[in-house]
Design an enzyme around this catalytic site. Structure first.
Site, PDB file in Angstrom:
ATOM      1  N   LYS A 232       0.815  -1.221   0.000  1.00 55.89           N
ATOM      2  CA  LYS A 232       0.000   0.000   0.000  1.00 55.89           C
ATOM      3  C   LYS A 232       0.838   1.256   0.000  1.00 55.89           C
ATOM      4  O   LYS A 232       0.441   2.275  -0.554  1.00 55.89           O
ATOM      5  CB  LYS A 232      -0.962  -0.008   1.186  1.00 55.89           C
ATOM      6  CG  LYS A 232      -2.037  -1.040   1.011  1.00 55.89           C
ATOM      7  CD  LYS A 232      -3.223  -0.776   1.903  1.00 55.89           C
ATOM      8  CE  LYS A 232      -4.311  -1.771   1.562  1.00 55.89           C
ATOM      9  NZ  LYS A 232      -5.497  -1.605   2.366  1.00 55.89           N
TER      10      LYS A 232
ATOM     11  N   LYS B 287      -4.472 -10.219  -7.477  1.00 48.99           N
ATOM     12  CA  LYS B 287      -5.704 -10.398  -6.716  1.00 48.99           C
ATOM     13  C   LYS B 287      -6.763  -9.376  -7.164  1.00 48.99           C
ATOM     14  O   LYS B 287      -6.414  -8.219  -7.400  1.00 48.99           O
ATOM     15  CB  LYS B 287      -5.331 -10.171  -5.242  1.00 48.99           C
ATOM     16  CG  LYS B 287      -6.397 -10.426  -4.248  1.00 48.99           C
ATOM     17  CD  LYS B 287      -5.942  -9.929  -2.883  1.00 48.99           C
ATOM     18  CE  LYS B 287      -5.852  -8.417  -2.846  1.00 48.99           C
ATOM     19  NZ  LYS B 287      -6.041  -7.759  -1.573  1.00 48.99           N
TER      20      LYS B 287
ATOM     21  N   LYS C  94     -10.435  -3.829  -4.743  1.00 48.19           N
ATOM     22  CA  LYS C  94     -11.311  -2.650  -4.827  1.00 48.19           C
ATOM     23  C   LYS C  94     -10.559  -1.450  -5.363  1.00 48.19           C
ATOM     24  O   LYS C  94     -11.146  -0.547  -5.938  1.00 48.19           O
ATOM     25  CB  LYS C  94     -11.796  -2.276  -3.416  1.00 48.19           C
ATOM     26  CG  LYS C  94     -12.813  -3.189  -2.820  1.00 48.19           C
ATOM     27  CD  LYS C  94     -13.298  -2.598  -1.493  1.00 48.19           C
ATOM     28  CE  LYS C  94     -13.067  -3.517  -0.332  1.00 48.19           C
ATOM     29  NZ  LYS C  94     -12.141  -3.054   0.678  1.00 48.19           N
TER      30      LYS C  94
END
Ligand code: TYM
Length: 349
Positions: free
Chosen positions: A129, A216, A219
């Site tokens: 992230k 993966k 969102k």
């Protein structure tokens, strides 16, 4: 094919044990997709009947990266409505918003003081992230797993009970850190916290992007054909599936060496309720076009009841507010007991 068929598949969990608990949550960022559904929510709908269950919308985790306030507020409500639409029954489970229960933030501070930096340095999600911008990432993003540990440990009961955390496989490391944190606390201050078990489904724990089967489904991915959203229309679902990346080779079978096909077949398996053999038999002599057509059908039909319930939940004035107010009250009551024990044990209360 209806949602009911999805819910009839057996749950792969251990003996629930006496007075056992379940806690899980989703961040209200971006749009929920079938990965969130197949990897997490679907299991919650089954487990709620076997364990005292708490499901939160983790908006304090969302703000570890910048969020638009109006959008965050709306997404929080959307996720809550999707929980209910997917089959979380507010009469059976407690559904609440994380920031409505201040005990989460309080325990997070306490656990921050007990968590070695080295543990957090090892978290792979922070590295992903922060995307190489470590210096600019927020301190909250770094200590994110400690807030998650607090979310979980607050619902372990007094005295501690078996505590399960149904999640997709990307959350395993965070639940393991939570376990380590509980064990460390108990060694230092006595048996107060329940070390949780992650419950990761055998199938669907890692649904991959349709446009990139090596990544993966997420969102935060912006690609138009990346993921199927829970609120996508049948036409959008058709377009996304028709463009899904596949692999060379004709035969339709579960083959890990063909990750694009494997991912589509896994989605088909979970939505249709059929096993590998049945599916491979159905598609004998057929190619990708037939698979994509059938897959579009089972996914659209599988999501239809959820989408109808979603609309009903959003259309009923005051309903969502009352569910969330009641959920917060129950969650507050329960978490205050564990937090009280923690504070007493440490000389804070
Ligand atoms: P989040 O919001 O990223 O994802 C919510 C849940 O969906 C699962 N998931 C997937 N499963 C299968 N395939 C995928 N492609 C996929 N993408 C996501 C996730 O594993 C998760 O179960 N840190 C958590 C939120 C959280 C939490 C908690 C979870 C905060 N506190 C306490 C459990 C318990 C997160 O970011 O999930």
């Amino acid at each position: 094919m209806t949602n009911t068929a999805l819910q009839e598949r057996p749950v792969q969990i251990g003996d629930p044990g006496v007075g056992s608990r379940v806690l899980s949550g989703i961040m209200p960022t971006g749009d929920l997709h079938i990965g969130n559904y197949l990897g997490a929510i679907l299991n919650w709908t089954r487990m709620q009947h076997e364990h005292e269950s708490y499901f939160c919308i983790v908006n304090l985790h969302a703000i570890t990266t910048p969020q638009d306030p109006a959008e965050l507020r709306e997404k929080t409500r959307e996720v809550a409505a999707l929980y209910i639409a997917a089959g979380i029954d507010p009469k059976v489970s407690r559904i609440f918003v994380q920031s409505h229960v201040h005990n989460h933030a309080e325990l997070a501070w306490i656990l921050n003081c007990l968590t070695p930096l080295g543990w957090l340095e090892r978290m792979t999600q922070f590295k992903e992230k922060a995307r190489g911008e470590r210096e600019r990432a927020s301190a909250g993003l770094f200590t994110y797993p400690v807030l998650q540990a607090s979310d979980i440990l607050l619902y372990g009961g007094t005295p501690p009970r078996p505590l399960y955390v149904p999640v997709g496989d990307d959350q395993k490391q965070h639940v393991e850190l939570t376990r380590d944190a509980a064990e460390r606390f108990n060694r230092l201050y006595g048996e107060v916290l329940s070390p949780p078990e992650p419950l990761i489904p055998k199938r669907g724990a890692r649904i991959m992007g349709l446009d990139a089967p090596d990544r993966k489904m997420s969102k935060s991915e912006k690609g138009q054909y990346h993921g199927i959203r829970l609120l996508d229309t049948p036409e959008v679902i058709r377009k996304k599936i028709s463009r899904a990346v596949t692999d060379p080779g004709q035969e339709i079978r579960f083959d890990l060496a063909r990750p694009g096909l494997y991912n589509l077949l896994t989605i088909y398996e979970l939505f249709s309720g059929q096993d590998h053999e049945q599916i491979e038999r159905n598609f004998t002599g057929q190619g990708y076009a037939a698979l994509k057509k059938e897959l579009t059908e089972v996914v659209s039909e599988g999501l239809r009841p959820l989408q109808e319930r979603y609309k009903a939940v959003r259309d009923e004035p005051g309903y969502l507010e009352s569910v969330l107010a009641e959920g917060a009250e129950r969650a507050h009551e329960e978490s205050a007991r564990v937090l009280g024990e923690v504070k007493r044990a440490m000389g804070l209360g």
